[in-house]
Design an enzyme around this catalytic site. Structure first.
Site, PDB file in Angstrom:
ATOM      1  N   LEU A  52     -65.327 -10.329  63.095  1.00  0.00           N
ATOM      2  CA  LEU A  52     -63.920 -10.312  63.127  1.00  0.00           C
ATOM      3  C   LEU A  52     -63.262 -11.289  64.353  1.00  0.00           C
ATOM      4  O   LEU A  52     -63.788 -11.155  65.257  1.00  0.00           O
ATOM      5  CB  LEU A  52     -63.558  -8.854  63.506  1.00  0.00           C
ATOM      6  CG  LEU A  52     -63.638  -7.688  62.233  1.00  0.00           C
ATOM      7  CD1 LEU A  52     -63.485  -6.309  62.904  1.00  0.00           C
ATOM      8  CD2 LEU A  52     -62.983  -7.954  61.021  1.00  0.00           C
ATOM      9  N   ASP A  53     -62.102 -11.692  63.848  1.00  0.00           N
ATOM     10  CA  ASP A  53     -61.357 -12.620  64.863  1.00  0.00           C
ATOM     11  C   ASP A  53     -60.855 -11.599  66.259  1.00  0.00           C
ATOM     12  O   ASP A  53     -60.800 -10.305  65.888  1.00  0.00           O
ATOM     13  CB  ASP A  53     -60.081 -13.145  64.179  1.00  0.00           C
ATOM     14  CG  ASP A  53     -60.567 -14.245  63.340  1.00  0.00           C
ATOM     15  OD1 ASP A  53     -61.295 -14.896  63.473  1.00  0.00           O
ATOM     16  OD2 ASP A  53     -59.518 -14.543  62.164  1.00  0.00           O
ATOM     17  N   PRO A  54     -60.917 -12.126  67.280  1.00  0.00           N
ATOM     18  CA  PRO A  54     -60.126 -11.491  68.305  1.00  0.00           C
ATOM     19  C   PRO A  54     -59.092 -10.578  68.065  1.00  0.00           C
ATOM     20  O   PRO A  54     -58.731  -9.372  68.472  1.00  0.00           O
ATOM     21  CB  PRO A  54     -59.858 -12.340  69.471  1.00  0.00           C
ATOM     22  CG  PRO A  54     -60.971 -13.543  69.128  1.00  0.00           C
ATOM     23  CD  PRO A  54     -60.991 -13.372  67.564  1.00  0.00           C
ATOM     24  N   ALA A  56     -58.149  -9.247  65.380  1.00  0.00           N
ATOM     25  CA  ALA A  56     -58.499  -7.914  64.311  1.00  0.00           C
ATOM     26  C   ALA A  56     -59.316  -6.870  65.177  1.00  0.00           C
ATOM     27  O   ALA A  56     -59.718  -7.125  65.931  1.00  0.00           O
ATOM     28  CB  ALA A  56     -59.379  -8.587  63.258  1.00  0.00           C
TER      29      ALA A  56
END
Length: 312
Positions: A52-54, A56
């Site tokens: 997951l992106d930071p 998210a």
């Protein structure tokens, strides 16, 4: 006590195995969240099942010990997200973390027009990932090359989008529901939706709701893990799911003692079962292996498991 102030145990000799349904916080990478969970559990080995992106939050299944052997099989699972986007502004990262590229007026749009645009990005579609992504070219992540100022082009690829729906609109902010397959970038979906609407858009919030087979996950935060470790170690370990929970959609082969011995030693096994993937269990119910039955009716082990438990 703040998470950062807690004493960090050395990787333990305890053979901790199982799956943790971690609720990743906003603002840190998936790898950092993984490492914090690993240290809090004192696990010797850990891996997650899809970054997951930071920006998210939400479900990040973390596999400890023997469960890391199935992490690769969970990476391709169907996933669901709650997404929020802002119309009229595009950014270099396709989300609110990046510098603004352009601002454009938002045309008069009713919900029907937005929903019509959403249908264009449903099904098997071709998508260009963001250049600020962890995809690699020449062994180097694209985001590193982009940050160095290199000209970067992410190659298009086909992805599956099962649902892309408008839940709510508040001015120029849209709240969306997304269900998609492996490799789909919600940031790219939002970017492309904005272009289809003629005004651009960027992602402002993203939460992963579930990952198959964990459709109704009971997630735990890093802070909750830290508190449980200090107060009740047994309750902490109880938050781990068995490996079988990650294989819930795999049919089961219950073997007799002789067949179980063959599988435990990695030997092929002729079995009257349809071709496909299976999880093999001993008569006791212990998970022995995952494998495939080929067209000739032979079960071949893909990954075998040591006698695992949460405590080792």
């Amino acid at each position: 006590m703040p998470l950062s102030d807690l004493p960090i145990p050395r990787p333990s000799s305890r053979g901790i195995s199982g799956i943790l349904l971690l609720d990743k916080p906003r603002g840190i990478s998936s790898n950092r969240a993984l490492q914090q969970a690993k240290r809090l559990f004192g696990a010797a080995k850990a891996g997650h099942t899809g970054s997951l992106d930071p920006l998210a939050t939400g479900l990040l299944p973390v596999c400890f010990g023997e469960a890391t052997k199935i992490a690769g099989y969970l990476l391709g699972a169907r996933k669901a997200y709650a997404a929020e986007c802002r119309l009229g502004i595009t950014t270099v990262t396709c989300d609110s973390e990046g510098a603004v590229l352009a601002e454009r007026p938002v045309p008069v749009l009713d919900d029907a027009a937005i929903r019509d645009a959403l249908t264009r990005f449903t099904g098997r579609i071709t998508q260009v990932p963001p250049v600020y992504s962890a995809l690699k070219q020449g062994g180097v992540p694209l985001y590193q090359r982009a940050r160095r100022g290199e000209a970067v082009e992410a190659p298009p690829r086909e992805v599956d989008v099962f649902r892309f729906e408008l839940l709510e609109r508040d001015g120029d902010t849209l709240r969306l529901h997304v269900e998609c397959g492996s490799g789909t970038y919600v940031r790219s979906l939002v970017r492309d939706l904005g272009e289809a609407l003629g005004c651009g858009a960027h992602l402002t919030a993203l939460r992963r709701l579930w990952v198959e087979p964990f459709r109704e996950p009971c997630m735990v935060t890093l802070d909750e893990i830290a508190r449980l470790r200090e107060q009740d170690a047994s309750a902490l370990l109880a938050r781990l799911l068995p490996i079988e929970a990650g294989l819930a959609d795999w049919p089961v082969l219950v073997l007799d003692e002789h067949a179980a011995d063959d599988v435990a030693h990695g030997r092929g096994l002729r079995i009257p079962a349809a071709s496909g993937r299976y999880r093999a269990q001993a008569p006791s119910g212990q998970l022995l292996a995952i494998g495939e039955v080929d067209a000739a009716g032979t079960f071949k082990v893909l990954r075998g498991f040591a006698g695992e438990s949460r405590l080792g």
